[in-house]
Write an enzyme that holds these catalytic residues in place. Structure first.
Site, PDB file in Angstrom:
ATOM      1  CG  ASP A   1      -1.562   1.218   1.676  1.00  0.00           C
ATOM      2  OD1 ASP A   1      -2.049   1.988   0.770  1.00  0.00           O
ATOM      3  OD2 ASP A   1      -1.188   1.674   2.687  1.00  0.00           O
TER       4      ASP A   1
ATOM      5  CG  ASP B   1      -4.288  -1.130   2.917  1.00  0.00           C
ATOM      6  OD1 ASP B   1      -4.500  -0.685   1.666  1.00  0.00           O
ATOM      7  OD2 ASP B   1      -3.582  -0.272   3.798  1.00  0.00           O
TER       8      ASP B   1
ATOM      9  CG  ASP C   1      -1.619   2.286   6.504  1.00  0.00           C
ATOM     10  OD1 ASP C   1      -1.709   1.982   5.473  1.00  0.00           O
ATOM     11  OD2 ASP C   1      -1.589   3.417   6.947  1.00  0.00           O
TER      12      ASP C   1
HETATM   13  P1  ADP Z   1      -4.003   4.452   0.078  1.00  0.00           P
HETATM   14  O1  ADP Z   1      -4.513   3.459  -0.841  1.00  0.00           O
HETATM   15  O2  ADP Z   1      -2.524   4.942  -0.993  1.00  0.00           O
HETATM   16  O3  ADP Z   1      -3.637   4.353   1.520  1.00  0.00           O
HETATM   17  P2  ADP Z   1      -6.500   5.738   0.251  1.00  0.00           P
HETATM   18  O4  ADP Z   1      -7.331   4.762  -0.243  1.00  0.00           O
HETATM   19  O5  ADP Z   1      -6.789   5.932   1.796  1.00  0.00           O
HETATM   20  O6  ADP Z   1      -4.834   5.635  -0.151  1.00  0.00           O
HETATM   21  O7  ADP Z   1      -6.739   7.235  -0.085  1.00  0.00           O
HETATM   22  C1  ADP Z   1      -6.984   7.288  -1.664  1.00  0.00           C
HETATM   23  C2  ADP Z   1      -7.409   8.712  -2.065  1.00  0.00           C
HETATM   24  O8  ADP Z   1      -8.602   8.903  -1.841  1.00  0.00           O
HETATM   25  C3  ADP Z   1      -6.446   9.977  -1.457  1.00  0.00           C
HETATM   26  O9  ADP Z   1      -5.322  10.009  -2.176  1.00  0.00           O
HETATM   27  C4  ADP Z   1      -7.693  11.042  -1.318  1.00  0.00           C
HETATM   28  O10 ADP Z   1      -7.386  11.546  -2.707  1.00  0.00           O
HETATM   29  C5  ADP Z   1      -8.892  10.351  -1.428  1.00  0.00           C
HETATM   30  N1  ADP Z   1      -9.228  10.586   0.242  1.00  0.00           N
HETATM   31  C6  ADP Z   1      -9.500   9.373   0.866  1.00  0.00           C
HETATM   32  N2  ADP Z   1     -10.082   9.900   1.926  1.00  0.00           N
HETATM   33  C7  ADP Z   1      -9.969  11.020   1.881  1.00  0.00           C
HETATM   34  C8  ADP Z   1     -10.511  12.107   3.149  1.00  0.00           C
HETATM   35  N3  ADP Z   1     -10.944  11.957   4.234  1.00  0.00           N
HETATM   36  N4  ADP Z   1     -10.738  13.248   2.549  1.00  0.00           N
HETATM   37  C9  ADP Z   1     -10.066  13.572   1.494  1.00  0.00           C
HETATM   38  N5  ADP Z   1      -9.618  12.922   0.399  1.00  0.00           N
HETATM   39  C10 ADP Z   1      -9.572  11.527   0.937  1.00  0.00           C
HETATM   40 MG    MG Z   2      -2.924   3.061   3.679  1.00  0.00          MG
END
Ligand code: ADP
Ligand code: MG
Length: 301
Positions: A38, A250, A246
């Site tokens: 991730d 995921d 994390d």
């Molecule tokens: P990763 O898979 O890298 O851990 P996430 O799935 O948590 O990333 O988030 C993916 C995208 O979704 C972020 O880059 C952001 O653009 C958007 N996002 C997710 N949660 C939020 C939030 N609470 N506020 C704003 N944007 C969010």
């Molecule tokens: Mg993450």
């Protein structure tokens, strides 16, 4: 391996701050030849910092927009949310009239962002391109600003109010100092690495290149991440896949991978879904975990 060998392996894990939940996971870990990481909070430090909020609006000032977002994201658990709240705190001047608006209803779309309706009647969307209605709904200037930051490995978050994009956050979340070293270590163990992330492809590619990772799967919802693993195993029956993550987003992938490895400081749901937990939250322990597994099952036939 004998039960004694498994006990020894589990003990070596424990003394390295690696919680190994069972013999089956340890045995599968001995055969891992692919590791999916991730991005946010796993390869990156997960302490995002707002670099800039660029406003593309005639209705709202930067200050007003920052405060609307802070109110909307106040109760959100996502690491990005904390960075927005902090940004508003830091940029608010003491003589400013505080924003007293309240959230009436709010909905988190994992991997995309947050939608909410405020007491004042406005609807606020904060998240990726998809959440604000796709590229065609984003003004040219905002897209240009986003593209520039994404190629610098920055995460971009759009803010739309009543379906019009009013501003864009550029957020930096640097990689962990050990990230590139671990990828190199895994390569020496003949293990191929990839990134699976909910973030945009440009940002993900830039982070991947900083870590020395070639394969990138971006804009993945939690379900997509799990399905990607199934698809990889379908196309290559010899693939034995470990997922390192994390977040809540995921958990499905951690559960469906051959081996799930959770970052210790991650969310409860991720830790529960995993076979291994890295209590020190040090990525080097991914290589250590797989090494312990290989050692434990080395002599069996
Ligand atoms: P990763 O898979 O890298 O851990 P996430 O799935 O948590 O990333 O988030 C993916 C995208 O979704 C972020 O880059 C952001 O653009 C958007 N996002 C997710 N949660 C939020 C939030 N609470 N506020 C704003 N944007 C969010
Ligand atoms: Mg993450």
């Amino acid at each position: 391996a004998t039960p004694t060998a498994v006990m020894v392996g589990t003990g070596v894990g424990a003394s390295n701050g690696i919680l190994i939940k069972g013999a089956d996971g340890l045995e599968r870990a001995a055969k891992v030849n692919k590791v999916l990481f991730d991005k946010t909070g796993t390869l990156t430090q997960g302490k995002p910092k707002v670099l800039e909020l660029r406003v593309f609006s005639s209705t709202y000032s930067q200050q007003q927009l920052a405060e609307i977002v802070a109110v909307a994201e106040k109760d959100s658990e996502h690491p990005l949310a904390h960075s927005f709240v902090k940004y508003a705190d830091e940029t608010t001047k003491s003589n400013d009239e505080p924003n007293k608006d309240k959230v009436i209803s709010s909905q988190v779309i994992p991997g995309e962002g947050l939608r909410c309706v405020m007491e004042s009647g406005i609807s606020v969307h904060i998240g990726n391109e998809k959440l604000v209605g796709g590229a065609e709904n984003i003004p040219h200037e905002a897209r240009k600003f986003a593209g520039e930051h994404q190629s610098e490995a920055h995460t971009v978050v759009f803010v739309s109010i009543n379906n019009a994009v009013e501003g864009v956050f550029a957020v930096s979340d640097p990689i962990k100092p050990e990230a590139a070293g671990v990828v190199a270590m895994l390569a020496r163990m003949h293990i191929e690495c990839a990134i699976v992330t909910g973030d945009n492809i440009e940002t993900a590619k830039a982070i991947a290149s900083e870590c020395g990772i070639q394969n990138v799967y971006a804009r993945m919802s939690p379900k997509d991440k799990a399905e990607k693993i199934a698809e990889m195993k379908n196309t290559n029956p010899d693939a034995v896949i470990a997922m390192v993550g994390d977040g809540i987003n995921d958990a499905p992938a951690l559960a469906s991978a051959d081996v799930g490895i959770a970052i210790g400081c991650g969310t409860e749901v991720a830790i529960e879904a995993a076979d291994f937990v890295l209590m020190k939250s040090d990525l080097e322990d991914v290589a250590v975990s797989l090494d312990i597994a290989r050692e434990t099952f080395r002599k069996i036939k």
